[in-house]
Design an enzyme around this catalytic site. Sequence first.
Site, PDB file in Angstrom:
ATOM      1  N   LYS A  58       0.871  -1.191  -0.124  1.00  0.00           N
ATOM      2  CA  LYS A  58      -0.015   0.073  -0.085  1.00  0.00           C
ATOM      3  C   LYS A  58       0.966   1.022  -0.061  1.00  0.00           C
ATOM      4  N   GLY A 190      -0.059 -14.494 -13.247  1.00  0.00           N
ATOM      5  CA  GLY A 190      -0.998 -14.724 -12.325  1.00  0.00           C
ATOM      6  C   GLY A 190      -1.872 -13.089 -12.191  1.00  0.00           C
ATOM      7  N   ALA A 191      -3.028 -13.074 -12.770  1.00  0.00           N
ATOM      8  CA  ALA A 191      -3.760 -11.964 -12.512  1.00  0.00           C
ATOM      9  C   ALA A 191      -4.601 -11.967 -11.455  1.00  0.00           C
ATOM     10  N   GLY A 192      -4.040 -12.419 -10.246  1.00  0.00           N
ATOM     11  CA  GLY A 192      -4.785 -12.212  -8.992  1.00  0.00           C
ATOM     12  C   GLY A 192      -4.500 -10.992  -8.143  1.00  0.00           C
ATOM     13  N   SER A 279       2.905 -14.450  -9.242  1.00  0.00           N
ATOM     14  CA  SER A 279       1.833 -14.420  -8.023  1.00  0.00           C
ATOM     15  C   SER A 279       0.849 -15.245  -8.411  1.00  0.00           C
ATOM     16  N   GLY A 281      -0.552 -17.441  -6.051  1.00  0.00           N
ATOM     17  CA  GLY A 281      -1.129 -17.956  -4.930  1.00  0.00           C
ATOM     18  C   GLY A 281      -0.323 -18.133  -3.969  1.00  0.00           C
ATOM     19  N   ARG A 282      -0.850 -18.385  -2.703  1.00  0.00           N
ATOM     20  CA  ARG A 282       0.060 -18.665  -1.597  1.00  0.00           C
ATOM     21  C   ARG A 282      -0.013 -20.186  -0.785  1.00  0.00           C
ATOM     22  N   ASP A 322      -3.564 -17.466   7.802  1.00  0.00           N
ATOM     23  CA  ASP A 322      -3.421 -18.072   6.330  1.00  0.00           C
ATOM     24  C   ASP A 322      -2.968 -19.369   6.394  1.00  0.00           C
ATOM     25  N   HIS A 454     -23.578  15.176   2.209  1.00  0.00           N
ATOM     26  CA  HIS A 454     -23.208  15.873   0.885  1.00  0.00           C
ATOM     27  C   HIS A 454     -22.364  16.942   0.782  1.00  0.00           C
TER      28      HIS A 454
HETATM   29  P1  FAD Z   1       1.646 -14.008   8.324  1.00  0.00           P
HETATM   30  O1  FAD Z   1       1.353 -12.500   8.181  1.00  0.00           O
HETATM   31  O2  FAD Z   1       2.375 -14.606   7.342  1.00  0.00           O
HETATM   32  O3  FAD Z   1       2.582 -14.008   9.800  1.00  0.00           O
HETATM   33  C1  FAD Z   1       3.245 -15.379  10.164  1.00  0.00           C
HETATM   34  C2  FAD Z   1       4.340 -15.020  10.854  1.00  0.00           C
HETATM   35  O4  FAD Z   1       4.862 -16.086  11.618  1.00  0.00           O
HETATM   36  C3  FAD Z   1       5.634 -14.451   9.906  1.00  0.00           C
HETATM   37  O5  FAD Z   1       6.133 -13.384  10.831  1.00  0.00           O
HETATM   38  C4  FAD Z   1       6.473 -15.600   9.977  1.00  0.00           C
HETATM   39  O6  FAD Z   1       7.899 -15.446  10.349  1.00  0.00           O
HETATM   40  C5  FAD Z   1       6.300 -16.285  11.413  1.00  0.00           C
HETATM   41  N1  FAD Z   1       6.587 -17.871  11.632  1.00  0.00           N
HETATM   42  C6  FAD Z   1       6.112 -18.750  10.722  1.00  0.00           C
HETATM   43  N2  FAD Z   1       6.571 -19.970  11.255  1.00  0.00           N
HETATM   44  C7  FAD Z   1       7.211 -19.663  12.440  1.00  0.00           C
HETATM   45  C8  FAD Z   1       7.960 -20.530  13.515  1.00  0.00           C
HETATM   46  N3  FAD Z   1       7.766 -21.853  13.374  1.00  0.00           N
HETATM   47  N4  FAD Z   1       8.204 -19.968  14.571  1.00  0.00           N
HETATM   48  C9  FAD Z   1       8.128 -18.531  14.627  1.00  0.00           C
HETATM   49  N5  FAD Z   1       7.748 -17.766  13.769  1.00  0.00           N
HETATM   50  C10 FAD Z   1       7.066 -18.268  12.957  1.00  0.00           C
HETATM   51  N6  FAD Z   1      -4.215  -9.136   3.198  1.00  0.00           N
HETATM   52  C11 FAD Z   1      -5.186  -8.063   3.418  1.00  0.00           C
HETATM   53  O7  FAD Z   1      -5.925  -8.276   4.135  1.00  0.00           O
HETATM   54  N7  FAD Z   1      -4.905  -6.758   2.839  1.00  0.00           N
HETATM   55  C12 FAD Z   1      -3.859  -6.732   1.972  1.00  0.00           C
HETATM   56  O8  FAD Z   1      -3.912  -5.207   1.609  1.00  0.00           O
HETATM   57  C13 FAD Z   1      -3.202  -7.321   1.720  1.00  0.00           C
HETATM   58  N8  FAD Z   1      -2.051  -7.047   0.749  1.00  0.00           N
HETATM   59  C14 FAD Z   1      -1.179  -8.276   0.712  1.00  0.00           C
HETATM   60  C15 FAD Z   1      -0.075  -7.997  -0.246  1.00  0.00           C
HETATM   61  C16 FAD Z   1       0.702  -9.007  -0.424  1.00  0.00           C
HETATM   62  C17 FAD Z   1       1.950  -8.784  -1.626  1.00  0.00           C
HETATM   63  C18 FAD Z   1       0.822 -10.043   0.303  1.00  0.00           C
HETATM   64  C19 FAD Z   1       1.823 -11.236  -0.017  1.00  0.00           C
HETATM   65  C20 FAD Z   1      -0.231 -10.554   0.854  1.00  0.00           C
HETATM   66  C21 FAD Z   1      -1.357  -9.485   1.257  1.00  0.00           C
HETATM   67  N9  FAD Z   1      -2.331  -9.746   2.270  1.00  0.00           N
HETATM   68  C22 FAD Z   1      -3.278  -8.838   2.411  1.00  0.00           C
HETATM   69  C23 FAD Z   1      -2.432 -10.971   2.654  1.00  0.00           C
HETATM   70  C24 FAD Z   1      -1.856 -10.876   4.281  1.00  0.00           C
HETATM   71  O9  FAD Z   1      -0.700 -10.611   4.396  1.00  0.00           O
HETATM   72  C25 FAD Z   1      -2.045 -12.271   5.057  1.00  0.00           C
HETATM   73  O10 FAD Z   1      -3.450 -12.770   4.695  1.00  0.00           O
HETATM   74  C26 FAD Z   1      -1.752 -12.082   6.455  1.00  0.00           C
HETATM   75  O11 FAD Z   1      -0.512 -11.747   6.597  1.00  0.00           O
HETATM   76  C27 FAD Z   1      -1.887 -13.426   7.083  1.00  0.00           C
HETATM   77  O12 FAD Z   1      -1.585 -13.296   8.372  1.00  0.00           O
HETATM   78  P2  FAD Z   1      -0.852 -14.272   9.224  1.00  0.00           P
HETATM   79  O13 FAD Z   1      -0.835 -13.896  10.816  1.00  0.00           O
HETATM   80  O14 FAD Z   1      -2.048 -15.637   9.224  1.00  0.00           O
HETATM   81  O15 FAD Z   1       0.369 -14.863   8.773  1.00  0.00           O
HETATM   82  P1  NAI Z   2      -4.494 -14.964  -5.982  1.00  0.00           P
HETATM   83  O1  NAI Z   2      -5.032 -16.387  -5.922  1.00  0.00           O
HETATM   84  O2  NAI Z   2      -5.128 -13.753  -6.081  1.00  0.00           O
HETATM   85  O3  NAI Z   2      -4.195 -15.074  -7.586  1.00  0.00           O
HETATM   86  C1  NAI Z   2      -3.317 -16.041  -8.326  1.00  0.00           C
HETATM   87  C2  NAI Z   2      -3.738 -15.952  -9.657  1.00  0.00           C
HETATM   88  O4  NAI Z   2      -2.721 -16.944 -10.462  1.00  0.00           O
HETATM   89  C3  NAI Z   2      -5.141 -16.498 -10.187  1.00  0.00           C
HETATM   90  O5  NAI Z   2      -5.754 -15.601 -10.979  1.00  0.00           O
HETATM   91  C4  NAI Z   2      -4.809 -17.793 -10.894  1.00  0.00           C
HETATM   92  O6  NAI Z   2      -5.818 -18.158 -11.701  1.00  0.00           O
HETATM   93  C5  NAI Z   2      -3.447 -17.582 -11.348  1.00  0.00           C
HETATM   94  N1  NAI Z   2      -2.769 -18.845 -11.785  1.00  0.00           N
HETATM   95  C6  NAI Z   2      -2.496 -19.776 -11.024  1.00  0.00           C
HETATM   96  N2  NAI Z   2      -1.587 -20.664 -11.401  1.00  0.00           N
HETATM   97  C7  NAI Z   2      -1.102 -19.993 -12.568  1.00  0.00           C
HETATM   98  C8  NAI Z   2      -0.427 -20.484 -13.682  1.00  0.00           C
HETATM   99  N3  NAI Z   2       0.461 -21.748 -13.563  1.00  0.00           N
HETATM  100  N4  NAI Z   2      -0.027 -19.838 -14.758  1.00  0.00           N
HETATM  101  C9  NAI Z   2      -0.918 -18.577 -14.786  1.00  0.00           C
HETATM  102  N5  NAI Z   2      -1.719 -18.193 -13.832  1.00  0.00           N
HETATM  103  C10 NAI Z   2      -1.973 -19.023 -12.812  1.00  0.00           C
HETATM  104  O7  NAI Z   2      -3.074 -15.117  -5.268  1.00  0.00           O
HETATM  105  P2  NAI Z   2      -1.809 -14.054  -5.354  1.00  0.00           P
HETATM  106  O8  NAI Z   2      -2.132 -12.814  -6.037  1.00  0.00           O
HETATM  107  O9  NAI Z   2      -0.550 -14.663  -5.276  1.00  0.00           O
HETATM  108  O10 NAI Z   2      -2.129 -13.476  -3.647  1.00  0.00           O
HETATM  109  C11 NAI Z   2      -2.217 -14.670  -2.694  1.00  0.00           C
HETATM  110  C12 NAI Z   2      -3.162 -14.045  -1.843  1.00  0.00           C
HETATM  111  O11 NAI Z   2      -2.795 -12.817  -1.102  1.00  0.00           O
HETATM  112  C13 NAI Z   2      -4.380 -13.452  -2.323  1.00  0.00           C
HETATM  113  O12 NAI Z   2      -5.421 -14.711  -2.529  1.00  0.00           O
HETATM  114  C14 NAI Z   2      -5.105 -12.685  -1.274  1.00  0.00           C
HETATM  115  O13 NAI Z   2      -5.891 -13.610  -0.291  1.00  0.00           O
HETATM  116  C15 NAI Z   2      -3.845 -12.070  -0.506  1.00  0.00           C
HETATM  117  N6  NAI Z   2      -3.536 -10.787  -0.927  1.00  0.00           N
HETATM  118  C16 NAI Z   2      -4.476  -9.861  -0.430  1.00  0.00           C
HETATM  119  C17 NAI Z   2      -4.362  -8.679  -0.953  1.00  0.00           C
HETATM  120  C18 NAI Z   2      -5.452  -7.521  -0.710  1.00  0.00           C
HETATM  121  O14 NAI Z   2      -6.374  -8.123   0.250  1.00  0.00           O
HETATM  122  N7  NAI Z   2      -5.636  -6.572  -1.124  1.00  0.00           N
HETATM  123  C19 NAI Z   2      -3.508  -8.218  -1.878  1.00  0.00           C
HETATM  124  C20 NAI Z   2      -2.460  -9.045  -2.217  1.00  0.00           C
HETATM  125  C21 NAI Z   2      -2.419 -10.370  -1.644  1.00  0.00           C
END
Ligand code: FAD
Ligand code: NAI
Length: 475
Positions: A58, A190-192, A279, A281-282, A322, A454
């Site tokens: 962000k 990946g257009a996610g 990108s 998925g995760r 997650d 408004h």
């Molecule tokens: P995480 O945030 O992954 O935290 C897990 C933590 O546990 C990490 O610090 C890791 O190092 C630690 N850990 C793991 N294993 C161990 C262990 N054995 N011992 C000690 N520590 C450990 N979500 C939104 O809602 N809004 C967004 O705008 C958004 N943007 C995103 C943008 C990107 C680029 C990405 C990748 C994700 C985004 N997400 C967004 C998704 C969001 O980041 C995750 O859903 C969220 O972080 C999940 O929280 P969590 O606490 O489950 O795990």
């Molecule tokens: P995503 O699930 O949003 O999108 C992945 C995309 O990749 C999908 O459209 C899928 O069809 C495509 N894909 C999968 N395999 C492929 C392949 N082999 N070739 C081409 N395309 C393929 O996953 P993304 O973008 O990696 O993000 C992971 C997660 O992180 C999101 O699902 C979301 O939960 C979280 N996130 C949330 C944000 C927010 O809330 N604003 C911002 C960024 C991430």
Amino acid sequence: MSKNFDVVVIGGGPGGYIAAIRAAQLGFSTACIDEWKNVKGGAAPGGTCTNVGCIPSKALLQSSEHYEHAGHAFSEHGIEVQGLSLDMKKMLARKDTVVKQNNDGILYLFKKNKVTFFHGRGSFVAAVEGGHEIKVAGATEESIIAKHVIVATGSNPRALPGADFDEKLILSNTGALAIADVPKRLGVIGAGVIGLEMGSVWRRLGSEVTVLEALPAFLGAVDEQVAKEAQKQFTKQGLAINLSVKIGAITAGKNDVTVNYVDDKGAAQKTVFDKLIISIGRIPNTIGLNAEAVGLQLDERGFVAVDGDCKTSLSNVWAVGDVVRGPMLAHKAEEEGVAVAERIAGQHGHVNFNTIPWVIYTSPEIAWVGKTEQQLKAEKVAYKAGTFPFLANGRARALGDTTGFVKFLADAKTDEILGVHIIGPQASELISEAVVAMEFRASSEDIARICHAHPSLSEAVKEAALAVDGRALNF
Ligand code: FAD
Ligand code: NAI
């Protein structure tokens, strides 16, 4: 040294650190273990969200939007900018500062709430009398005993076979948030959510962005009408979106990456990029937990198996965020963390999965809560729809941002709101009114009868609710 805690949380992301704070608020002696390291090797709690997710993305979305506005949108307001330039180093440094402020904020909150923080990796050792023994491996190694354990270890990016992330040419979200110089040709597989947000950042800063998506439908989980508008807008902005592609070999050269793929017409393609973001998925992160040895069950997709209350297969071991089923969103993780802490306290913590909002922070922003129109059709639910375009909203005109619309879906009989979908300015903020309404099981008429300030963008929400009954006033 052995220490005893009522609650030990493994993972300090939004799921874990919030669970720890809530547990401490409820009077439990609480510890949180997190292994994330900053560049200096120090503690950086906040997980993916704070370090390489929500917060830095962000920050860069904001910076890149300012840059784009200064270059293209200001002149419409009579503001001419000359000599516009980009200091990428400074932009990235600002992003790092924002991240650090959040890391430090969490450490402060731990102190304030008397949560003991351990910097290191937490793993299960064995069930012992009075709970579970957890090993913390950090600068030193210690053993702690927890009556209750909350696993909140998050997720990691999914790699494509044969194309490991090197974070130099083939980038996960980590590398995508730290590109030192704007790449001329950027590929995104990946257009996610990540692909579109990060693709937007680098396009605004000057990259030619090509997005390669496997599925035939763009943003398949989003309401179709919204997804169609989004695809139109992103294409107009210059994102080259290719659907129905089949990715083949990916080869990293010295300074570029070649992607072979088959396009939607079945033709073999080969494109060279300066950087490639993958990108797709995760995947849940259970590495290092020693889950198998202690019998902590995972499901068939590798998530920690939990029931509706986030209870795992082990007694007094819970899991949130997650690493368990459900949307991978920071606020979902937080809600589960709070609910679990309250359940440990014998309270009735609850997470309503029907009212978890989604936001994609592109421009226009996309936000929704509840069911999409295609879901309602598939479920054969009789519904009424009302939409209102930002083009007809005075505040949007004044802002100079009239893209998109608000759409309400309400039950045909009861008028209960079933879904709200917004594409347009400040959709991320506007959606919370819909979340509140749905949480209180409001009807579209309830929103239509509420006085909205408004001129405000929120009037578009009211008007869309009015439109459900065919009585929008300004359109
Ligand atoms: P995480 O945030 O992954 O935290 C897990 C933590 O546990 C990490 O610090 C890791 O190092 C630690 N850990 C793991 N294993 C161990 C262990 N054995 N011992 C000690 N520590 C450990 N979500 C939104 O809602 N809004 C967004 O705008 C958004 N943007 C995103 C943008 C990107 C680029 C990405 C990748 C994700 C985004 N997400 C967004 C998704 C969001 O980041 C995750 O859903 C969220 O972080 C999940 O929280 P969590 O606490 O489950 O795990
Ligand atoms: P995503 O699930 O949003 O999108 C992945 C995309 O990749 C999908 O459209 C899928 O069809 C495509 N894909 C999968 N395999 C492929 C392949 N082999 N070739 C081409 N395309 C393929 O996953 P993304 O973008 O990696 O993000 C992971 C997660 O992180 C999101 O699902 C979301 O939960 C979280 N996130 C949330 C944000 C927010 O809330 N604003 C911002 C960024 C991430």
